[in-house]
Design a protein around this motif. Structure first.
Motif, PDB file in Angstrom:
ATOM      1  N   THR A   1     -21.135  13.876  11.787  1.00 55.34           N
ATOM      2  CA  THR A   1     -19.858  14.532  11.487  1.00 55.34           C
ATOM      3  C   THR A   1     -18.773  14.124  12.477  1.00 55.34           C
ATOM      4  O   THR A   1     -17.774  14.829  12.624  1.00 55.34           O
ATOM      5  N   ALA A   2     -18.971  12.996  13.156  1.00 59.48           N
ATOM      6  CA  ALA A   2     -17.940  12.521  14.082  1.00 59.48           C
ATOM      7  C   ALA A   2     -16.612  12.368  13.335  1.00 59.48           C
ATOM      8  O   ALA A   2     -16.572  11.845  12.215  1.00 59.48           O
ATOM      9  N   SER A   3     -15.545  12.821  13.943  1.00 56.40           N
ATOM     10  CA  SER A   3     -14.251  12.859  13.256  1.00 56.40           C
ATOM     11  C   SER A   3     -13.758  11.463  12.878  1.00 56.40           C
ATOM     12  O   SER A   3     -13.065  11.298  11.870  1.00 56.40           O
ATOM     13  N   ILE A   4     -14.109  10.444  13.646  1.00 57.84           N
ATOM     14  CA  ILE A   4     -13.633   9.098  13.335  1.00 57.84           C
ATOM     15  C   ILE A   4     -14.192   8.622  12.002  1.00 57.84           C
ATOM     16  O   ILE A   4     -13.598   7.767  11.331  1.00 57.84           O
ATOM     17  N   LEU A   5     -15.319   9.193  11.551  1.00 59.02           N
ATOM     18  CA  LEU A   5     -15.942   8.761  10.304  1.00 59.02           C
ATOM     19  C   LEU A   5     -15.138   9.173   9.082  1.00 59.02           C
ATOM     20  O   LEU A   5     -15.407   8.681   7.978  1.00 59.02           O
ATOM     21  N   ASP A   6     -14.159  10.043   9.257  1.00 57.46           N
ATOM     22  CA  ASP A   6     -13.288  10.393   8.129  1.00 57.46           C
ATOM     23  C   ASP A   6     -12.497   9.181   7.647  1.00 57.46           C
ATOM     24  O   ASP A   6     -11.998   9.173   6.508  1.00 57.46           O
ATOM     25  N   LEU A   7     -12.399   8.159   8.491  1.00 52.67           N
ATOM     26  CA  LEU A   7     -11.669   6.939   8.135  1.00 52.67           C
ATOM     27  C   LEU A   7     -12.585   5.867   7.565  1.00 52.67           C
ATOM     28  O   LEU A   7     -12.107   4.795   7.185  1.00 52.67           O
ATOM     29  N   TYR A   8     -13.880   6.134   7.490  1.00 51.66           N
ATOM     30  CA  TYR A   8     -14.853   5.118   7.095  1.00 51.66           C
ATOM     31  C   TYR A   8     -15.024   4.988   5.582  1.00 51.66           C
ATOM     32  O   TYR A   8     -15.646   4.039   5.114  1.00 51.66           O
ATOM     33  N   GLY A   9     -14.535   5.941   4.802  1.00 52.24           N
ATOM     34  CA  GLY A   9     -14.724   5.886   3.357  1.00 52.24           C
ATOM     35  C   GLY A   9     -16.193   5.992   2.983  1.00 52.24           C
ATOM     36  O   GLY A   9     -16.898   6.890   3.474  1.00 52.24           O
ATOM     37  N   ASN A  10     -16.682   5.086   2.132  1.00 53.24           N
ATOM     38  CA  ASN A  10     -18.085   5.135   1.720  1.00 53.24           C
ATOM     39  C   ASN A  10     -19.018   4.505   2.743  1.00 53.24           C
ATOM     40  O   ASN A  10     -20.189   4.250   2.448  1.00 53.24           O
ATOM     41  N   HIS A  11     -18.504   4.275   3.949  1.00 59.48           N
ATOM     42  CA  HIS A  11     -19.326   3.750   5.039  1.00 59.48           C
ATOM     43  C   HIS A  11     -19.671   4.832   6.067  1.00 59.48           C
ATOM     44  O   HIS A  11     -20.103   4.502   7.179  1.00 59.48           O
ATOM     45  N   ARG A  12     -19.503   6.087   5.707  1.00 59.40           N
ATOM     46  CA  ARG A  12     -19.871   7.166   6.634  1.00 59.40           C
ATOM     47  C   ARG A  12     -21.308   6.966   7.095  1.00 59.40           C
ATOM     48  O   ARG A  12     -22.189   6.592   6.325  1.00 59.40           O
ATOM     49  N   VAL A  13     -21.552   7.257   8.364  1.00 56.36           N
ATOM     50  CA  VAL A  13     -22.818   6.878   8.988  1.00 56.36           C
ATOM     51  C   VAL A  13     -23.852   7.996   8.913  1.00 56.36           C
ATOM     52  O   VAL A  13     -23.552   9.162   9.188  1.00 56.36           O
ATOM     53  N   TYR A  14     -25.069   7.613   8.539  1.00 54.42           N
ATOM     54  CA  TYR A  14     -26.247   8.476   8.573  1.00 54.42           C
ATOM     55  C   TYR A  14     -27.241   7.873   9.564  1.00 54.42           C
ATOM     56  O   TYR A  14     -27.221   6.656   9.812  1.00 54.42           O
ATOM     57  N   PHE A  15     -28.113   8.701  10.101  1.00 55.71           N
ATOM     58  CA  PHE A  15     -29.059   8.178  11.084  1.00 55.71           C
ATOM     59  C   PHE A  15     -30.370   8.945  11.036  1.00 55.71           C
ATOM     60  O   PHE A  15     -30.452  10.076  10.539  1.00 55.71           O
ATOM     61  N   CYS A  16     -31.406   8.304  11.545  1.00 54.39           N
ATOM     62  CA  CYS A  16     -32.690   8.952  11.753  1.00 54.39           C
ATOM     63  C   CYS A  16     -33.254   8.426  13.059  1.00 54.39           C
ATOM     64  O   CYS A  16     -32.694   7.510  13.676  1.00 54.39           O
ATOM     65  N   TYR A  17     -34.369   9.024  13.488  1.00 56.23           N
ATOM     66  CA  TYR A  17     -35.054   8.560  14.693  1.00 56.23           C
ATOM     67  C   TYR A  17     -36.389   7.969  14.284  1.00 56.23           C
ATOM     68  O   TYR A  17     -37.130   8.565  13.494  1.00 56.23           O
ATOM     69  N   LEU A  18     -36.670   6.777  14.817  1.00 54.43           N
ATOM     70  CA  LEU A  18     -37.845   6.013  14.422  1.00 54.43           C
ATOM     71  C   LEU A  18     -38.695   5.730  15.653  1.00 54.43           C
ATOM     72  O   LEU A  18     -38.205   5.162  16.641  1.00 54.43           O
ATOM     73  N   ASN A  19     -39.955   6.145  15.589  1.00 56.02           N
ATOM     74  CA  ASN A  19     -40.886   5.857  16.681  1.00 56.02           C
ATOM     75  C   ASN A  19     -41.398   4.435  16.487  1.00 56.02           C
ATOM     76  O   ASN A  19     -42.226   4.173  15.623  1.00 56.02           O
ATOM     77  N   VAL A  20     -40.884   3.521  17.289  1.00 57.63           N
ATOM     78  CA  VAL A  20     -41.246   2.110  17.156  1.00 57.63           C
ATOM     79  C   VAL A  20     -42.421   1.728  18.045  1.00 57.63           C
ATOM     80  O   VAL A  20     -42.807   0.556  18.102  1.00 57.63           O
ATOM     81  N   GLY A  21     -42.989   2.717  18.728  1.00 54.56           N
ATOM     82  CA  GLY A  21     -44.119   2.464  19.614  1.00 54.56           C
ATOM     83  C   GLY A  21     -43.744   2.649  21.059  1.00 54.56           C
ATOM     84  O   GLY A  21     -44.039   3.698  21.669  1.00 54.56           O
ATOM     85  N   PRO A  22     -43.049   1.684  21.674  1.00 60.08           N
ATOM     86  CA  PRO A  22     -42.655   1.845  23.075  1.00 60.08           C
ATOM     87  C   PRO A  22     -41.619   2.945  23.297  1.00 60.08           C
ATOM     88  O   PRO A  22     -41.513   3.487  24.391  1.00 60.08           O
ATOM     89  N   GLU A  23     -40.840   3.258  22.280  1.00 55.04           N
ATOM     90  CA  GLU A  23     -39.799   4.280  22.417  1.00 55.04           C
ATOM     91  C   GLU A  23     -39.457   4.837  21.045  1.00 55.04           C
ATOM     92  O   GLU A  23     -39.945   4.374  20.013  1.00 55.04           O
ATOM     93  N   VAL A  24     -38.603   5.861  21.065  1.00 53.07           N
ATOM     94  CA  VAL A  24     -38.031   6.381  19.822  1.00 53.07           C
ATOM     95  C   VAL A  24     -36.584   5.905  19.768  1.00 53.07           C
ATOM     96  O   VAL A  24     -35.779   6.236  20.644  1.00 53.07           O
TER      97      VAL A  24
END
Length: 413
Positions: free
Chosen positions: A306-329
């Motif tokens: 919900t970062a305010s700068i993303l209001d300017l991104y249009g259909n590029h608004r950012v989503y994220f998840c956390y992935l355990n890749v082994g050595p780190e998350v």
């Protein structure tokens, strides 16, 4: 020269301090886990509260788009796939050098797997020397050095889109590969450009539109874009749990807890323990918490930033998840159009995980793109030597560095 004897005296007690911090971090993880259990039972209500009252909160709280109990094992990438990546480096401008200019070097990497095709590993240099380019940012109160970093960000995105179009064009020439070889575009760092929030609108319009246009070009090629963040310091997901911890019927921070919040948007809940009632488990980073929740190869639920700068991104608004890749998350970010296509998102995550495995803890394409982009000391010397030759050939006299720079390079002490 660093005086190690004096430094060693300042190091006394640091191990004890870190031990206490580690114990406190475990307590915060336990508190956050309890809040996650509570939040999972009333997730819809908390999301509604976040949408209603989030603009009155002094922190940035992401919103989950999947159940908080989601833990999904990421599949192995297809045998045949292609990964592209870019990274940038620069030679900063200096008035003490033979000419006031700067160089942006963009590393390009294309790695093909299971196809018997040659990789691409090179870089594209760009020298900026015209006055209208060097001093353009001064009208907005932005230094040339800072503007150079912003231009590098644009160059990385544009070159990535060009790589994607070239790869898809080459795959299209072979009908046996066109339909079965997925392509991933990988970026080092966040897709959320927090620095844009502080820029004047006119300056921001010179940076963000070309980046979004490059992302559109990737979308038209059906190439998923992924931002990979190692050692992420973000607390956006943990901040959502603050709504579950709020003791008030209406989580109106400005009314109930004025002055008690954490004002850092990019790394909310990071630098100090929040005095607000909902902040008893802070500072706790998202990655620290999810490292206790995810098994290797698993991902967390997706979150909508919900970062305010993303209001300017249009259909590029950012989503994220956390992935355990082994050595780190790691924190993995995708634009909205990637998130909207479940199959595309799934194969993108599988290629990210495979990249980390091939790179022994870090995506191999990103590591190689950095190696291609980095400008070493010898490269810098050769750049200015080449520039000096061209200036002399052009008839310029008294070509050389300032006396200050010359003395710094050759100490007599």
């Amino acid at each position: 020269m660093l005086d190690l004897m004096k430094l060693a005296r300042q190091m006394q007690g640091i191990s004890q301090h870190l031990s206490l911090e580690a114990a406190a971090a475990q307590d915060r993880v336990v508190a956050a886990r309890g809040l996650l259990t509570i939040a999972s039972t009333r997730q819809a209500d908390l999301v509604s509260q976040a949408e209603t009252w989030g603009d009155r909160a002094p922190f940035t709280a992401a919103q989950p788009t999947e159940p908080l109990t989601t833990r999904i094992a990421v599949a192995v990438a297809p045998e045949a796939h292609t990964v592209i990546a870019t990274d940038g480096s620069q030679i900063s401008p200096s008035h003490h050098e033979i000419a006031y200019c700067y160089l942006i070097n963009t590393g390009r990497v294309v790695l093909h797997y299971g196809q018997g095709r040659f990789p691409l590993l090179d870089s594209l240099p760009e020298v900026v020397y015209r006055a209208e380019d060097l001093y353009q940012s001064r009208q907005w109160g932005i230094s040339t050095e800072e503007w150079m970093g912003h231009r590098r960000t644009v160059a990385e995105a544009v070159v990535l889109a060009e790589l994607g179009e070239a790869v898809q064009s080459s795959l299209g020439e072979d009908s046996s590969l066109a339909d079965r070889v997925p392509v991933l575009a990988l970026v080092d760092g966040s897709l959320i450009y927090w620095f844009l929030e502080a820029l004047p609108g006119e300056a921001r319009d010179r940076i963000l539109p070309p980046i979004l246009d490059a992302w559109d070009r990737l979308r038209r090629q059906n190439i998923p874009l992924v931002g990979y963040l190692s050692a992420s310091r973000s607390g956006e997901a943990m901040n959502f749990l603050r709504f579950a911890a709020c003791p008030f019927l209406q989580p109106d921070c400005q009314t109930h807890c004025s002055g008690d919040g954490d004002s850092d948007g990019a790394n909310s809940g990071g630098s100090r323990v929040d005095r607000a009632p909902c902040g008893r488990f802070l500072p706790l980073r998202d990655a620290t918490f999810w490292a206790t929740e995810l098994a290797p190869g698993e991902r967390s639920p997706f979150w909508r930033s919900t970062a305010s700068i993303l209001d300017l991104y249009g259909n590029h608004r950012v989503y994220f998840c956390y992935l355990n890749v082994g050595p780190e998350v790691a924190r993995v970010e995708v634009p909205q159009w990637v998130m909207a296509d479940a199959a595309l998102c799934e194969v993108a995550l599988s290629m990210v995980l495979t990249q980390v495995q091939k790179g022994y803890g870090y995506p191999v394409t990103l590591a190689e793109a950095h190696n291609q982009a980095v400008v070493k000391g010898g490269d810098r010397s050769r750049f200015f030597a080449l520039l000096e030759q061209e200036m002399i050939r052009a008839g310029l006299k008294n070509v050389g560095t300032s006396y200050k720079e010359a003395r710094k390079r050759g100490s007599i002490a």
